[in-house]
Design an enzyme around this catalytic site. Structure first.
Site, PDB file in Angstrom:
ATOM      1  N   SER A 112     -14.623   6.142  35.803  1.00  0.00           N
ATOM      2  CA  SER A 112     -13.662   6.236  34.699  1.00  0.00           C
ATOM      3  C   SER A 112     -13.785   7.490  33.841  1.00  0.00           C
ATOM      4  O   SER A 112     -13.024   7.649  32.887  1.00  0.00           O
ATOM      5  CB  SER A 112     -13.768   5.002  33.805  1.00  0.00           C
ATOM      6  OG  SER A 112     -13.104   3.920  34.410  1.00  0.00           O
ATOM      7  N   LYS A 115     -10.537   9.179  33.366  1.00  0.00           N
ATOM      8  CA  LYS A 115      -9.550   8.889  32.320  1.00  0.00           C
ATOM      9  C   LYS A 115      -9.503   9.955  31.223  1.00  0.00           C
ATOM     10  O   LYS A 115      -8.543  10.007  30.450  1.00  0.00           O
ATOM     11  CB  LYS A 115      -9.820   7.509  31.720  1.00  0.00           C
ATOM     12  CG  LYS A 115      -9.593   6.360  32.704  1.00  0.00           C
ATOM     13  CD  LYS A 115      -9.723   5.009  32.013  1.00  0.00           C
ATOM     14  CE  LYS A 115      -9.422   3.861  32.965  1.00  0.00           C
ATOM     15  NZ  LYS A 115     -10.624   3.362  33.631  1.00  0.00           N
ATOM     16  N   SER A 171     -11.789   1.435  28.202  1.00  0.00           N
ATOM     17  CA  SER A 171     -11.527   1.956  29.549  1.00  0.00           C
ATOM     18  C   SER A 171     -10.497   1.111  30.278  1.00  0.00           C
ATOM     19  O   SER A 171     -10.656   0.768  31.446  1.00  0.00           O
ATOM     20  CB  SER A 171     -12.832   2.022  30.361  1.00  0.00           C
ATOM     21  OG  SER A 171     -12.741   2.972  31.378  1.00  0.00           O
ATOM     22  N   LYS A 279     -17.039   9.643  27.233  1.00  0.00           N
ATOM     23  CA  LYS A 279     -16.464   8.618  28.109  1.00  0.00           C
ATOM     24  C   LYS A 279     -17.536   8.035  29.019  1.00  0.00           C
ATOM     25  O   LYS A 279     -18.435   8.742  29.463  1.00  0.00           O
ATOM     26  CB  LYS A 279     -15.333   9.219  28.960  1.00  0.00           C
ATOM     27  CG  LYS A 279     -14.551   8.193  29.779  1.00  0.00           C
ATOM     28  CD  LYS A 279     -13.647   7.350  28.903  1.00  0.00           C
ATOM     29  CE  LYS A 279     -12.988   6.204  29.663  1.00  0.00           C
ATOM     30  NZ  LYS A 279     -13.954   5.111  29.968  1.00  0.00           N
TER      31      LYS A 279
END
Length: 343
Positions: A112, A115, A171, A279
């Site tokens: 992720s 993202k 997320s 993140k």
């Protein structure tokens, strides 16, 4: 058991830049980027552990950031902390000094962390106040892939700004799917936009397979260096910097949507001095990943850890790297010289 952006215990968890001279259009919310931030355009790759290096600018042969011929300057002081993940990288965005590298140029899945690019691409096109209607396909996408979600329901209408919080904090694969569906339009076209942006930003060892990092055949990959570069791009955007460093975001109920409360999956926030996000990510293939940053005495330290074997270990590694690099930055002048290898 959830994966992907992804929960298997939870996925532990751009942009006004012309930083890389990309020519990409600035988003509607763009603010001028300070000259000091624009000055740093490359981060060298390394093979070892502690490898401070100064940047050399763009390589005229390859057109990439100054990886070849970067001069490494070992810093006297305590040894760098051990990192058990497959790859790691840490540099100082204010000075261009690369402090740590372990397999930093190795291509790996990044789960992720994908993202961050999703958010960056959305902000090149969308107004923050634009309203997106959540479709049943957005909800099904997260559920069918057993992915982390922002708890969205079909029929809700939320602003792009709120959906970006839903992408970055919990997320949410549902939130990223909704944004890609609208601003691709569709996941395939949106992914093509992501890869075009990666090329424009000089992320030459990055390929995205989808907007959320969920595993698929012939899936995407990146490197610790490229993800650190991307984190710097995100942190130079005032909106993404705010989102990435927010611990908790509340969306109050309205006629358009129900109430939502999203908590950031990044455990460094509120615990590590100066932490700014960025993140988290997890899939079985990628392991536990983390893109992180902290402001320490005027030094913006940015790092990435890929392929850790446990959720907590990635945070411990990041915390130790930040403390160690901050000590090096505040320590005596560099001594010695060497060559940082481009992996």
């Amino acid at each position: 058991m959830q994966i992907g952006g992804i929960r298997l215990g939870a996925c532990a968890a751009l942009a006004a830049l012309a930083v890389f001279g990309t020519g990409l259009s600035a988003p509607a919310h763009a603010h001028p980027v300070p000259a000091a931030a624009r000055a740093v355009t490359g981060v060298p790759g390394t093979a070892g552990s502690a490898v401070p290096a100064r940047l050399t600018g763009t390589d005229r042969r390859t057109g990439t950031d100054g990886l070849a011929g970067a001069v490494a300057r070992p810093v006297a002081g305590r040894a760098a902390p051990a990192v058990t993940g497959k790859a790691a990288y840490l540099f100082d965005a204010a000075t261009g000094t690369a402090y740590f590298g372990k397999q930093a140029g190795r291509r790996l899945p990044v789960a992720s962390l994908t993202k961050v690019m999703t958010a960056y691409v959305v902000l090149r096109q969308a107004s923050l106040d634009a309203v997106v209607r959540i479709d049943a396909s957005d909800v099904r996408h997260a559920r069918a892939n057993d992915a982390t979600s922002a708890g969205l329901r079909a029929g809700e209408r939320l602003t792009v700004r709120d959906l970006l919080y839903g992408v970055m904090l919990p997320s949410g694969a549902d939130a990223s799917h909704a944004l890609a569906r609208v601003y691709g339009p569709g996941a395939a076209r949106f992914t093509a936009r992501m890869n075009a942006a990666a090329r424009a930003l000089g992320l030459s060892l990055t390929r995205y397979a989808n907007p959320d990092g969920l595993p698929e055949p012939g899936g995407g990959y990146s490197t610790a260096i490229d993800q650190a570069k991307l984190a710097r791009v995100a942190l130079n955007d005032p909106v993404l910097r705010t989102i990435a460093s927010t611990r908790r975001h509340v969306v109050r109920a309205s006629k358009l949507h129900r109430a939502h409360t999203w908590t950031n999956s990044n455990k460094l926030l509120g615990k590590t001095p100066g932490a700014l996000g960025v993140k988290t990510g997890y899939t079985r293939a990628a392991g536990y990943c983390l893109s992180f940053a902290a402001d320490r005495d005027g030094h913006l330290l940015i790092g990435v850890v890929l392929g850790e074997s446990s959720s907590d270990r990635r945070f411990r590694s990041a915390d130790r790297l930040l403390d160690w690099a901050a000590g090096q930055a505040a320590g005596p002048p560099d001594v010695g010289a060497g060559v940082a290898r481009n992996l």
